[in-house]
Design an enzyme around this catalytic site. Sequence first.
Site, PDB file in Angstrom:
ATOM      1  CG  ASP A 170       1.396  -3.101   1.751  1.00 37.66           C
ATOM      2  OD1 ASP A 170       1.710  -4.138   2.371  1.00 37.66           O
ATOM      3  OD2 ASP A 170       2.085  -2.621   0.828  1.00 37.66           O
ATOM      4  CG  HIS A 201       2.448  -5.932  -0.615  1.00 34.37           C
ATOM      5  ND1 HIS A 201       3.262  -4.841  -0.420  1.00 34.37           N
ATOM      6  CD2 HIS A 201       3.232  -6.880  -1.199  1.00 34.37           C
ATOM      7  CE1 HIS A 201       4.478  -5.109  -0.842  1.00 34.37           C
ATOM      8  NE2 HIS A 201       4.493  -6.340  -1.329  1.00 34.37           N
TER       9      HIS A 201
END
Length: 420
Positions: A170, A201
């Site tokens: 992420d 993400h």
Amino acid sequence: MSDTIDIPAGDGTQTFRGYLALPASGRGPGIVLCQEIFGVNAYVREVADLYAQEGYVVLAPDLFWRMEPGVDLGYSPEDWQRAFGFFQKFDIEAGVADVTASVKALRAHPACTGKVGALGFCLGGKLAYLAAAHSGVDAAVGYYGVGIEGALDLVPQIKCPIALHFAELDQFCPPEARAQVLDAFAGKPDAQMYVYPGVDHAFARTGGDHFDKPSTLMAHQRSMALFKDAIGPVYDLSALWDKHCEYEFATRDVVATMATMVSEPYVNHIPTMTGGVGAKELSRFYKHHFIPSTPPDTRLTPISRTVGATQIVDEMLFCFTHTVEIDWLLPGIAPTGKPVEIPLVAIVKFRGDKLYHEHIYWDQASVLVQIGLLDPKGLPVAGAETARKLVDETQPSNTLMPRWEKSTGLTIADPALPLG
């Protein structure tokens, strides 16, 4: 069972809207679901409906209402630009106040049994974290929250159980930011931090570019375990599974069997890939290929049972005489009349008080050996011995290992046997 309701804002003069999803029972513990930057869109409503199936009264408030009521965006480049614009203008303090107002409204709702948790994704992941510190929730779960590292001074204020899920790749919560969060929670009771390797993400957003089903399933199971322990609901999963098995093997009632399951369940017998996905196909499977083709002398002997928050792992002996063609276990194989004893493991997942899916495992090679279709000579497979050793650990071990005798008398300090 869903609706849109008005939520009184904290100032007492205004209201904003929220999507409310109810469980089949009509009542349950509450969850305030905090949105991503795309508003209360189809994905947020999908998550709300999922947790409603799990037994919760879920309220997803419109947290962008101060900028533009009713934001409901997709994931096109144009929608991404609009969503990021809302994110940049979002007043986080006002957002926390709206989450707090939503918690209050949900607790007062007649469908809510009292306790309320917070759940959020992305922007909502941070808001769930902030709700744990400011909004009086009884539990909080955040997925890949953005910016939590900038508010770690609140960690000592969090008294409720909390779980935070992070994606290893992420870029919105890079490794250094994640490390700060993990360090801040290290050693804190009731805090669970999880990092999912190799995912990015929004790994839990169904249909998204980064969706990863294994990580999503694991994260959901962990989230459910925290919520159930902190706020309920509590179901007797053992009794539900036993009743399902009674309908399958004792009364052999397809309608009653399906009634123990969610509206769209699935079953997968892993070795033979038999079963069905969805009510129509699974009913067909049960009626024509499972219940009538299970031998009449079938016996299930329980060995162990592990009951979790959302699933059961059952270990058992499955014994029968091969007197009928067993479509699901030995498809296309004519009856041999041979007795069969195999260890069998069932992983049974629930949603609320209904079965959601079954993953059933057994050693197909052992079955084939016992009915005479596989010669075990020279192969690392065994027949009924696997079942006998399951219940009697004193039965010989390592009988399939030709090199076992060579280590007789050797100790840990001796060199390992050469390979080959």
